[in-house]
Design a protein around this motif. Structure first.
Motif, mmCIF file in Angstrom:
data_model
loop_
_atom_site.group_PDB
_atom_site.id
_atom_site.type_symbol
_atom_site.label_atom_id
_atom_site.label_comp_id
_atom_site.label_asym_id
_atom_site.label_seq_id
_atom_site.Cartn_x
_atom_site.Cartn_y
_atom_site.Cartn_z
ATOM 1 N N LEU A 138 0.680 -1.298 -0.091
ATOM 2 C CA LEU A 138 -0.005 -0.052 -0.052
ATOM 3 C C LEU A 138 0.854 1.358 -0.134
ATOM 4 O O LEU A 138 1.621 1.671 1.067
ATOM 5 N N THR A 139 1.177 1.858 -1.104
ATOM 6 C CA THR A 139 1.912 2.965 -1.288
ATOM 7 C C THR A 139 1.607 3.959 -2.234
ATOM 8 O O THR A 139 0.688 3.708 -3.087
ATOM 9 N N ASN A 140 2.097 5.018 -2.461
ATOM 10 C CA ASN A 140 1.810 6.210 -3.346
ATOM 11 C C ASN A 140 2.778 6.012 -4.532
ATOM 12 O O ASN A 140 3.576 5.176 -4.551
ATOM 13 N N ALA A 141 2.374 6.843 -5.324
ATOM 14 C CA ALA A 141 3.343 6.749 -6.638
ATOM 15 C C ALA A 141 4.778 6.830 -6.455
ATOM 16 O O ALA A 141 5.566 6.276 -7.214
ATOM 17 N N GLY A 142 5.287 7.392 -5.330
ATOM 18 C CA GLY A 142 6.688 7.578 -4.874
ATOM 19 C C GLY A 142 7.052 6.164 -4.184
ATOM 20 O O GLY A 142 8.288 6.563 -3.720
ATOM 21 N N LYS A 143 6.256 5.281 -3.932
ATOM 22 C CA LYS A 143 6.481 4.247 -3.264
ATOM 23 C C LYS A 143 6.695 4.511 -1.782
ATOM 24 O O LYS A 143 7.388 3.501 -0.925
ATOM 25 N N VAL A 144 6.260 5.302 -1.327
ATOM 26 C CA VAL A 144 5.917 5.805 0.137
ATOM 27 C C VAL A 144 5.027 5.056 0.861
ATOM 28 O O VAL A 144 3.784 5.192 0.124
ATOM 29 N N PRO A 145 5.012 4.224 1.780
ATOM 30 C CA PRO A 145 3.894 3.588 2.402
ATOM 31 C C PRO A 145 2.850 4.720 2.930
ATOM 32 O O PRO A 145 3.215 5.580 3.732
ATOM 33 N N VAL A 146 1.523 4.231 2.761
ATOM 34 C CA VAL A 146 0.322 5.249 3.013
ATOM 35 C C VAL A 146 -0.497 4.524 3.776
ATOM 36 O O VAL A 146 -0.782 3.078 3.836
ATOM 37 N N THR A 147 -1.675 5.204 4.206
ATOM 38 C CA THR A 147 -2.809 4.765 4.719
ATOM 39 C C THR A 147 -3.946 4.883 3.926
ATOM 40 O O THR A 147 -3.885 5.650 2.764
ATOM 41 N N GLU A 148 -5.232 4.044 4.105
ATOM 42 C CA GLU A 148 -6.229 4.279 3.356
ATOM 43 C C GLU A 148 -7.395 4.867 4.253
ATOM 44 O O GLU A 148 -7.422 4.570 5.543
#
Length: 213
Positions: A66-76
């Motif tokens: 679960l990451t953003n376009a920069g491959k940083v882990p994010v929440t939903e």
């Protein structure tokens, strides 16, 4: 005093209209997600295929899938949905985004954007989805330092680096000022630890002063 990246991200978040669909570019713009009000109804889109993206993930929240376009882990957030990369780009190109926040190497006073290549020999270009976002979003905000590491202005009369888009940027958020750009030139909306006159001299640009945001 110049703003830190996190302080600047909070300023950007403050100015995004409630209920907007927003894409945050790779790098500093992703910090904006950490400063959005939960009750603002802002929906974050990430080009790798997600709506209702939340702030950056920490600790036990981290999911490597679960990451953003920069491959940083994010929440939903509640209502999060996932879709094909191609569908994500259709959203970007189809005018479905209200705001995108991008980084930049240069922005011209006319709103031209250069953010995919430094032009240096051997440099690896990084186009990504910036061209699609630049022409697809209703408003394009740029988040950057006003001067590069060598002290050279990044807000310029005309871009000298390879262009991403022409006349696409509406507002530039920097560590020293918030500046509207476009057909009427550069209009300073807010300064941080400096004055419009000082900025005009450092940039070598005519700057007008507009109403505060």
């Amino acid at each position: 005093m110049a703003l830190s990246p996190d302080e600047l991200a909070a300023v950007v978040a403050r100015d995004i209209p409630d209920g907007s669909y927003v894409n945050l570019g790779i790098g500093q713009p992703t910090k904006v997600a950490d400063h959005l009000s939960a009750d603002a109804g802002i929906v974050l889109h990430t080009e790798n295929g997600m709506l209702h993206m939340g702030p950056a993930a920490t600790g036990d929240e981290v999911d490597p899938d679960l990451t953003n376009a920069g491959k940083v882990p994010v929440t939903e957030l509640p209502g999060a949905s996932y879709f094909h990369h191609a569908d994500s780009f259709l959203m970007m190109r189809g005018g479905h985004l209200d705001v995108c926040v991008l980084g930049a190497f240069q922005v011209s006073v006319a709103g031209d954007l250069a953010n995919w290549s430094t032009g240096a020999e051997g440099a690896i270009p990084a186009v990504g989805g910036a061209m699609d976002l630049a022409i697809g979003a209703r408003d394009v905000y740029v988040m950057m330092t006003l001067f590069d590491k060598k002290g050279r202005p990044k807000l310029v009369p005309e871009c000298t680096l390879p262009l991403t888009g022409l006349g696409c940027v509406s507002r530039v958020y920097t560590d020293l000022a918030v500046i509207d750009v476009g057909a009427t030139g550069a209009v300073v909306r807010e300064t941080f630890g400096t004055t419009v006159a000082e900025l005009s001299e450092r940039l070598g640009l005519p700057l007008s002063e507009g109403a505060s945001l």
